[in-house]
Design a protein around this motif. Structure first.
Motif, PDB file in Angstrom:
ATOM      1  N   ILE A   1       0.762  -1.155  -0.037  1.00 18.71           N
ATOM      2  CA  ILE A   1       0.247  -0.021   0.114  1.00 18.71           C
ATOM      3  C   ILE A   1       0.953   1.400  -0.079  1.00 18.71           C
ATOM      4  O   ILE A   1       2.056   1.144   0.572  1.00 18.71           O
ATOM      5  CB  ILE A   1      -0.832  -0.056   1.195  1.00 18.71           C
ATOM      6  CG1 ILE A   1      -1.849  -1.306   1.129  1.00 18.71           C
ATOM      7  CG2 ILE A   1      -1.527   1.297   1.539  1.00 18.71           C
ATOM      8  CD1 ILE A   1      -3.337  -0.890   0.608  1.00 18.71           C
ATOM      9  N   VAL A   2       0.358   2.241  -0.690  1.00 14.65           N
ATOM     10  CA  VAL A   2       1.353   3.663  -0.441  1.00 14.65           C
ATOM     11  C   VAL A   2       0.795   4.354   0.671  1.00 14.65           C
ATOM     12  O   VAL A   2      -0.467   4.684   0.632  1.00 14.65           O
ATOM     13  CB  VAL A   2       0.905   4.352  -1.870  1.00 14.65           C
ATOM     14  CG1 VAL A   2       2.073   5.773  -1.782  1.00 14.65           C
ATOM     15  CG2 VAL A   2       1.389   3.671  -3.071  1.00 14.65           C
ATOM     16  N   TRP A   3       1.512   4.665   1.542  1.00 14.64           N
ATOM     17  CA  TRP A   3       1.014   5.188   2.801  1.00 14.64           C
ATOM     18  C   TRP A   3       1.403   6.706   2.758  1.00 14.64           C
ATOM     19  O   TRP A   3       2.206   7.203   1.809  1.00 14.64           O
ATOM     20  CB  TRP A   3       1.972   4.663   3.902  1.00 14.64           C
ATOM     21  CG  TRP A   3       1.450   3.414   4.690  1.00 14.64           C
ATOM     22  CD1 TRP A   3       0.343   2.934   4.511  1.00 14.64           C
ATOM     23  CD2 TRP A   3       2.359   2.278   5.034  1.00 14.64           C
ATOM     24  NE1 TRP A   3       0.270   1.567   4.861  1.00 14.64           N
ATOM     25  CE2 TRP A   3       1.442   1.150   5.269  1.00 14.64           C
ATOM     26  CE3 TRP A   3       3.553   2.204   5.525  1.00 14.64           C
ATOM     27  CZ2 TRP A   3       1.966  -0.050   5.894  1.00 14.64           C
ATOM     28  CZ3 TRP A   3       3.935   0.746   5.954  1.00 14.64           C
ATOM     29  CH2 TRP A   3       3.054  -0.239   6.157  1.00 14.64           C
ATOM     30  N   PHE A   4       0.747   7.444   3.586  1.00 10.43           N
ATOM     31  CA  PHE A   4       0.842   8.887   3.539  1.00 10.43           C
ATOM     32  C   PHE A   4       2.564   9.311   3.807  1.00 10.43           C
ATOM     33  O   PHE A   4       3.226   8.673   4.642  1.00 10.43           O
ATOM     34  CB  PHE A   4       0.023   9.576   4.546  1.00 10.43           C
ATOM     35  CG  PHE A   4      -1.146   9.460   4.088  1.00 10.43           C
ATOM     36  CD1 PHE A   4      -2.291   8.662   4.719  1.00 10.43           C
ATOM     37  CD2 PHE A   4      -1.804  10.495   3.235  1.00 10.43           C
ATOM     38  CE1 PHE A   4      -3.540   8.591   4.328  1.00 10.43           C
ATOM     39  CE2 PHE A   4      -3.221  10.408   2.929  1.00 10.43           C
ATOM     40  CZ  PHE A   4      -4.141   9.326   3.479  1.00 10.43           C
ATOM     41  N   GLY A   5       2.776  10.177   3.058  1.00 10.99           N
ATOM     42  CA  GLY A   5       4.464  10.431   2.990  1.00 10.99           C
ATOM     43  C   GLY A   5       5.198   9.700   2.055  1.00 10.99           C
ATOM     44  O   GLY A   5       6.432   9.702   2.024  1.00 10.99           O
ATOM     45  N   GLU A   6       4.662   8.600   1.311  1.00  7.63           N
ATOM     46  CA  GLU A   6       5.417   7.713   0.664  1.00  7.63           C
ATOM     47  C   GLU A   6       5.147   8.116  -0.839  1.00  7.63           C
ATOM     48  O   GLU A   6       4.025   8.388  -1.264  1.00  7.63           O
ATOM     49  CB  GLU A   6       4.878   6.173   0.617  1.00  7.63           C
ATOM     50  CG  GLU A   6       5.579   5.617   1.976  1.00  7.63           C
ATOM     51  CD  GLU A   6       5.365   4.281   2.316  1.00  7.63           C
ATOM     52  OE1 GLU A   6       5.913   3.668   2.994  1.00  7.63           O
ATOM     53  OE2 GLU A   6       4.315   3.652   1.863  1.00  7.63           O
ATOM     54  N   MET A   7       6.106   8.058  -1.641  1.00 10.04           N
ATOM     55  CA  MET A   7       6.065   8.010  -3.232  1.00 10.04           C
ATOM     56  C   MET A   7       5.072   7.122  -4.030  1.00 10.04           C
ATOM     57  O   MET A   7       4.994   6.056  -3.515  1.00 10.04           O
ATOM     58  CB  MET A   7       7.371   8.026  -3.974  1.00 10.04           C
ATOM     59  CG  MET A   7       8.435   9.026  -3.445  1.00 10.04           C
ATOM     60  SD  MET A   7       7.994  10.806  -3.749  1.00 10.04           S
ATOM     61  CE  MET A   7       8.468  10.976  -5.543  1.00 10.04           C
ATOM     62  N   LEU A   8       4.299   7.598  -4.720  1.00  9.63           N
ATOM     63  CA  LEU A   8       3.314   6.818  -5.615  1.00  9.63           C
ATOM     64  C   LEU A   8       4.455   5.787  -6.398  1.00  9.63           C
ATOM     65  O   LEU A   8       5.622   6.281  -6.914  1.00  9.63           O
ATOM     66  CB  LEU A   8       2.567   7.294  -6.593  1.00  9.63           C
ATOM     67  CG  LEU A   8       1.296   7.951  -5.945  1.00  9.63           C
ATOM     68  CD1 LEU A   8       1.437   8.720  -4.524  1.00  9.63           C
ATOM     69  CD2 LEU A   8       0.142   8.706  -6.544  1.00  9.63           C
ATOM     70  N   PRO A   9       4.034   4.314  -6.854  1.00 11.07           N
ATOM     71  CA  PRO A   9       4.777   3.744  -7.630  1.00 11.07           C
ATOM     72  C   PRO A   9       4.994   4.515  -8.907  1.00 11.07           C
ATOM     73  O   PRO A   9       3.906   5.023  -9.517  1.00 11.07           O
ATOM     74  CB  PRO A   9       3.978   2.440  -7.873  1.00 11.07           C
ATOM     75  CG  PRO A   9       3.066   2.423  -6.830  1.00 11.07           C
ATOM     76  CD  PRO A   9       2.754   4.018  -6.483  1.00 11.07           C
ATOM     77  N   ALA A  10       6.092   4.704  -9.557  1.00 12.59           N
ATOM     78  CA  ALA A  10       6.455   5.626 -10.682  1.00 12.59           C
ATOM     79  C   ALA A  10       5.640   5.186 -12.020  1.00 12.59           C
ATOM     80  O   ALA A  10       5.106   5.610 -12.648  1.00 12.59           O
ATOM     81  CB  ALA A  10       7.812   5.412 -11.042  1.00 12.59           C
ATOM     82  N   ASP A  11       5.745   3.660 -12.052  1.00 16.84           N
ATOM     83  CA  ASP A  11       4.976   3.110 -13.129  1.00 16.84           C
ATOM     84  C   ASP A  11       3.500   3.509 -13.095  1.00 16.84           C
ATOM     85  O   ASP A  11       2.788   3.949 -14.050  1.00 16.84           O
ATOM     86  CB  ASP A  11       5.281   1.763 -13.270  1.00 16.84           C
ATOM     87  CG  ASP A  11       4.814   0.625 -12.042  1.00 16.84           C
ATOM     88  OD1 ASP A  11       4.767  -0.502 -12.337  1.00 16.84           O
ATOM     89  OD2 ASP A  11       4.617   1.214 -11.043  1.00 16.84           O
TER      90      ASP A  11
END
Ligand code: BV8
Length: 267
Positions: free
Chosen positions: A185-195
Motif C-alpha cells: 500500500i502507498v502510505w501517506f508520505g510515501e512516493m506513488l509507484p512511478a509506473d
C-alpha cells in the motif's frame, strides 16, 4: 456538505454526459473510495466515525505507524482485506466494466486499494495507492505471498473479526530474512509507484473525457489528475453526492451515488 441539486435520472445534465460518453474515443474513469461505498467499504470521510474512529487512516496509513507498532498496522490491513473479500462489486463497478467491454479504449485508474473493479470485470490501468492484496518485504522489497484469510461467515468487517486480528505480528521476509512483510500500500508520505503514476498521468493527459467518481479530491498527487485532463482540453465529469474540491472546475457534475448514476448513465 451535500449539493442540494441531486441529479434526477432524467436531468439534462445526464443527457449531456451521455452524449459525451457516446462521443468519447479515449475516455478515462478515475475512482476514489466513494466508488466502493455502496459495496459496504467505508470511505475515508466515513472513517471519522464508528470503528474507524479507533483506527484512523491518517494515523495508521504511514510507515511511522508500521515501525512503531507493526502488529497493529498489520492487523488493520488484514482486517480490511478480509472485509473487502466479504463484499461484492456494486452496480457502479458493473456499469464501468460493461462500458470498457463496449469501448476497450476506456482506461480505469483508481485510488482504491480494493479489487472490486477487477472483480466486476474491469481491466485496471493503475492502482495509484497499491492494493490490499499485495505484500512485500519492508526491507528488501521482495514480493511476499500472504493470504489475508477470510473471516467466519458474516464476521468480516466486524469488530469481532478485527479483535481476532489484533496482535498478529507480520511474518518475516523469507527472502532476506531481515525485514517484516508489509502491505503493498502507498502510505501517506510515501512516493506513488512511478509506473502506476506515469500510466495514470499519460492516460489523463491523452483522454478526451475523464469521469471522476467518488473522490473528495483531497489527497495529492492523485487529486491533481483531473486538472491534467482539463489542461489537455478534455471534458471532466464528476459523480459524487457531495461537493468536493474538484466540483467548481468540472465540466459537468452529477450529484448522486455511483451505484445509481452510472447504470443510468451507461445503460
Ligand atoms: C506523496 C492507501 C510525495 C492507504 C492512500 C506531508 C508530508 C508528506 C506528504 C504530504 C504532507 N502533506 C500533504 C502531503 C501529501 C499527502 C496528502 O495528500 N495528504 C492529504 C491528507 C492532504 N500525499 C501523500 O503523502 C502521497 N505521497 O505526496 O509523496 C512526498 C513524499 C514524501 C514527502 C513529501 C511528498 C501519498 C498519498 C497516498 C496515501 N494512501 N491510500 C490506505 O488505504 O490505507 S490515500 C487514501 O485516501 C485513499 O487511497 C484515497 O486516495 C484517499 C481518500 O480519498 P478518497 O478516495 O477521495 O476518499 P474520501 O473518503 O476522501 O472521499 C470519498 C468521496 O466519495 C467523498 O467525496 C464522498 O462524498 C463520496 N461518496 C460517498 N459515497 C459515494 C460517493 N461518491 C459516489 N458514490 C457514492 N455512493
Amino acid at each position: 456538505m451535500s449539493d442540494e441539486t441531486s441529479a434526477p435520472l432524467d436531468s439534462p445534465d445526464l443527457d449531456a454526459v451521455r452524449r459525451l460518453i457516446r462521443a468519447a474515443e479515449r475516455p478515462v474513469v478515475l475512482t476514489g473510495a466513494g466508488m466502493s461505498a455502496e459495496s459496504g467499504v467505508p470511505t475515508f470521510r466515513d472513517a471519522q466515525t464508528g470503528l474507524w474512529e479507533r483506527f484512523s487512516p491518517e494515523a495508521l496509513a504511514t510507515e511511522e505507524a508500521f515501525l512503531a507498532d507493526p502488529a497493529l498496522v498489520w492487523s488493520w490491513y488484514r482486517w480490511r482485506a478480509r472485509m473487502v473479500r466479504s463484499v461484492a462489486p456494486n452496480a457502479g463497478h458493473a456499469a464501468v466494466a460493461a462500458w470498457q467491454e463496449r469501448v476497450p479504449a476506456l482506461e480505469v485508474v483508481t485510488q482504491n486499494v480494493d479489487d472490486l473493479h477487477e472483480r466486476a470485470g474491469s481491466r485496471v490501468l493503475s492502482h495509484l495507492h497499491g492494493s490490499l492484496f499485495a505484500f512485500r518485504c519492508a526491507e528488501c522489497g521482495a514480493p511476499a505471498d500472504v493470504d489475508p484469510g477470510a473471516a467466519d461467515d458474516g464476521a468480516a468487517g466486524s469488530e469481532a473479526d478485527l479483535e481476532a486480528m489484533l496482535g498478529h505480528q507480520p511474518p518475516p521476509c523469507t527472502v532476506c530474512g531481515d525485514g517484516l512483510v508489509r502491505p503493498g500500500i502507498v502510505w501517506f508520505g510515501e512516493m506513488l509507484p512511478a509506473d502506476a503514476w506515469d500510466r495514470a498521468y499519460a492516460a489523463l493527459e491523452a483522454c478526451d473525457l475523464a469521469v471522476v467518481i467518488g473522490t473528495s479530491g483531497v489527497v495529492q498527487p492523485a487529486a491533481s489528475l483531473p486538472f491534467v485532463a482539463l489542461g489537455a482540453g478534455a471534458a471532466v465529469v464528476e459523480i459524487n453526492p457531495d461537493l468536493t474540491e474538484l466540483s467548481p472546475a468540472v465540466t459537468h457534475r452529477l450529484a448522486g451515488p455511483a451505484g445509481v448514476i452510472l447504470p443510468a448513465l451507461l445503460s
